[in-house]
Design a protein around this motif. Structure first.
Motif, short mmCIF file in Angstrom:
data_model
loop_
_atom_site.label_atom_id
_atom_site.label_comp_id
_atom_site.label_asym_id
_atom_site.label_seq_id
_atom_site.Cartn_x
_atom_site.Cartn_y
_atom_site.Cartn_z
N TRP A 95 0.82 -1.20 0.00
CA TRP A 95 0.00 0.00 0.00
C TRP A 95 0.86 1.26 0.00
O TRP A 95 0.49 2.27 -0.59
N MET A 96 2.02 1.20 0.67
CA MET A 96 2.91 2.36 0.65
C MET A 96 3.45 2.62 -0.75
O MET A 96 3.62 3.78 -1.16
N THR A 97 3.72 1.57 -1.51
CA THR A 97 4.16 1.77 -2.89
C THR A 97 3.13 2.55 -3.68
O THR A 97 3.44 3.52 -4.38
N TRP A 98 1.87 2.12 -3.57
CA TRP A 98 0.80 2.80 -4.32
C TRP A 98 0.58 4.22 -3.81
O TRP A 98 0.35 5.14 -4.59
N LYS A 99 0.67 4.39 -2.50
CA LYS A 99 0.46 5.71 -1.91
C LYS A 99 1.50 6.70 -2.42
O LYS A 99 1.16 7.83 -2.82
N CYS A 100 2.77 6.30 -2.43
CA CYS A 100 3.83 7.19 -2.91
C CYS A 100 3.63 7.54 -4.37
O CYS A 100 3.81 8.69 -4.79
N ALA A 101 3.25 6.54 -5.17
CA ALA A 101 3.07 6.79 -6.60
C ALA A 101 1.87 7.70 -6.85
O ALA A 101 1.91 8.56 -7.74
#
Length: 422
Positions: A95-101
C-alpha cells in the motif's frame, strides 16, 4: 475488539493483492508485470533480543519489507504492536508503494515492525529494542535505500534513536535516514499533523462532491491517536460537528458536537477519551462505526469495517485515515449502498508527502516554514483527489479502484522504462 490474528493478517494481505489484481485488469497489464508488482522486492525477519530492566532476556521478532524500489528508495513506517506479522507488513508495504506513486513522491513502499505491546515495556527497554532492531536491519537502511518513519506504537523519539543508531554505524550523522524526527534533529514543521491535514483536505472535498455542506455536518472519528486526534481538531475547525470519537478503551458521543479542545485536554490528563464529562459513553466502541453521521473517519487499525457491519454503516462518506480499515467484501457492500469510500492510499497520504518534504530538507540542510509545508501539502492532496475523482468518473470505477489504477500504472510505467535486469 477481539480479533483472530492469523485470519486478520491473511485477510489484509489478500485484500491488498486483490486490489492489485483489479488494477492490473483495468490497466491491461501482462501476467509477468502483475506478478512482479505482487511480490516484495526484499524482506527480512530478525530476532531482537532484549535485556529487560529486571535482568531477564526476552527475544522479540522484527520485520522489514521493501515492496518496490523502482521509483526510488523504500519509504514506510515502523510499528511496535502485538499484532505485527510478516503478512501484515507485506500488505502495508505494498500500500505504501501505491500511496507514494499516487501523490507523485519518488519513493517505493516499505514497512517494518516489532511484535510487542509498547505499553508493557519501559522507556529504557523500548530504546534498547529500537537500537537492536535498527542495527539488525541497518544493511537495508539509508537515505538513498530505505527511510523509516513513525507508525503505530512509535513516535519521533523512536525515530531519533533509529537515526542515532544508524549514524553511529556509518560514522557520520545521517539526518535523512528517517523522517518524523524531532525538529531539533532535522524534523520538518508540519510533519506531526500532516496525515491528519491530508485526511481533512480530502474529506472536505469528498463531502462537497456529495453535496454536503461542511458547516453543520456530523462527523465521527475512530481512533484518537496521531491521526484521529488532529483530524477531529481540523474537522471541527472547518465547521463540522464532531459528534463521536473513540480509542482503544471506549467511545464517547455528544450529538451537539464534542468540544474537541476540551476532549484533547481530558485525554492529555487521563490517557483516554473515556469519562469525558461533557459527553455520553457508547455501549460498545465499535458502535461508532454505525452512527448516523455524514462523515466517518476510521483512523485506528485495519479491517474494522467488514461484511458483518458494512450494511449498518450510515455515513454518506467514509475517509480511511487508517491503513486498510475496510475489507474487500465491505467495500462491495458500501458501494452497493452508494456510500463514498475515499481509500487509504489517497486519504492518509499526507504523512508520506510531508515525510518527503522532511527528507528533501534534511538532504539540503535547508528548512521550510510551516506555511510553505502546509501549502505544498494542500496542493499535492488536491491534485491527487482531482485525478482520482476524474478517473473514477470517466471509467466508472470506485475511488479505490481509480486510485490504485493510477498508482499501479505509474509504477508499471517506471518498470517498463527501466527494463528487466539482466
Amino acid at each position: 475488539m477481539s480479533r483472530d490474528l492469523s485470519m486478520q493478517t491473511s485477510e489484509v494481505l489478500r485484500d491488498a493483492l486483490d486490489q492489485l489484481s483489479d488494477a492490473a485488469e483495468v490497466l491491461g497489464l501482462s501476467e509477468g508485470m502483475a506478478a512482479g508488482l505482487a511480490h516484495p522486492r526484499r524482506e527480512v525477519t530478525v530476532s531482537v533480543p532484549l535485556r529487560r530492566d529486571d535482568g531477564s532476556v526476552e527475544v522479540l521478532t522484527g520485520h522489514r519489507v521493501q515492496h518496490n524500489l523502482t521509483r526510488g528508495p523504500a519509504k514506510g513506517g515502523v510499528r511496535f504492536s502485538a499484532d505485527v506479522t510478516l503478512e501484515e507488513v507485506r500488505a502495508l508495504a505494498m500500500w505504501m508503494t501505491w500511496k507514494c506513486a499516487l501523490v507523485d513522491v519518488p519513493y517505493g513502499g516499505g514497512k517494518g515492525g516489532v511484535r510487542l505491546d509498547p505499553k508493557l515495556y519501559s522507556r529504557a527497554e523500548l530504546e534498547r529494542v529500537t537500537r537492536r532492531y535498527t542495527s539488525e536491519i541497518a544493511p537495508l537502511l539509508g537515505p538513498e535505500r530505505d527511510i523509516p518513519a513513525p507508525d503505530l506504537g512509535t513516535d519521533e523519539q523512536v525515530m531519533a534513536w533509529m537515526m542515532d543508531t544508524y549514524s553511529t554505524g556509518v560514522g557520520h550523522t545521517a539526518l535523512g535516514v528517517v523522517t518524523g524526527k524531532p525538529l531539533a534533529l532535522g524534523g520538518s514543521l508540519g510533519r506531526a499533523t500532516a496525515t491528519s491535514r491530508g485526511v481533512t483536505h480530502v474529506a472536505l472535498a469528498a463531502l462537497a462532491s456529495r453535496g454536503v455542506q461542511v458547516r453543520g455536518s456530523r462527523s465521527a472519528v475512530q481512533g484518537f491517536g496521531k491521526v484521529g486526534r488532529y483530524t477531529a481538531r481540523f474537522l471541527a475547525e472547518a465547521g463540522s460537528r464532531v459528534v463521536a470519537v473513540s480509542d482503544q478503551y471506549g467511545a464517547v458521543v455528544d450529538w451537539n458536537g464534542l468540544d474537541v479542545p476540551g476532549l484533547e485536554a481530558h485525554v492529555d490528563a487521563t490517557g483516554s477519551v473515556v469519562g469525558y464529562g461533557r459527553s455520553e459513553p457508547l455501549d460498545r466502541a465499535d458502535d461508532l462505526l454505525v452512527l448516523p453521521v455524514d462523515l466517518l473517519v476510521p483512523a485506528a487499525v485495519e479491517a474494522v469495517i467488514t461484511e458483518d457491519n458494512a450494511d449498518r454503516v450510515l455515513a454518506r462518506v467514509v475517509v480511511e485515515g487508517a491503513n486498510g480499515p475496510t475489507t474487500r467484501e465491505a467495500d462491495r457492500i458500501l458501494a452497493d449502498r452508494d456510500v463514498l469510500v475515499v481509500p487509504d492510499i489517497l486519504a492518509n497520504a499526507g504523512g508520506v508527502v510531508v515525510s518527503y518534504f522532511e527528507w528533501v530538507q534534511a538532504n539540503q540542510a535547508f528548512w521550510w516554514t510551516e506555511t510553505e509545508v502546509e501549502d505544498r501539502l494542500a496542493a499535492r492532496m488536491t491534485v491527487a483527489w482531482e485525478r482520482t475523482a476524474a478517473l473514477a468518473q470517466s471509467r466508472d470505477l470506485s475511488l479505490r479502484g481509480a486510485a490504485t489504477a493510477l498508482a499501479v500504472g505509474a509504477v508499471a510505467e517506471a518498470h517498463q522504462l527501466r527494463g528487466l535486469y539482466p
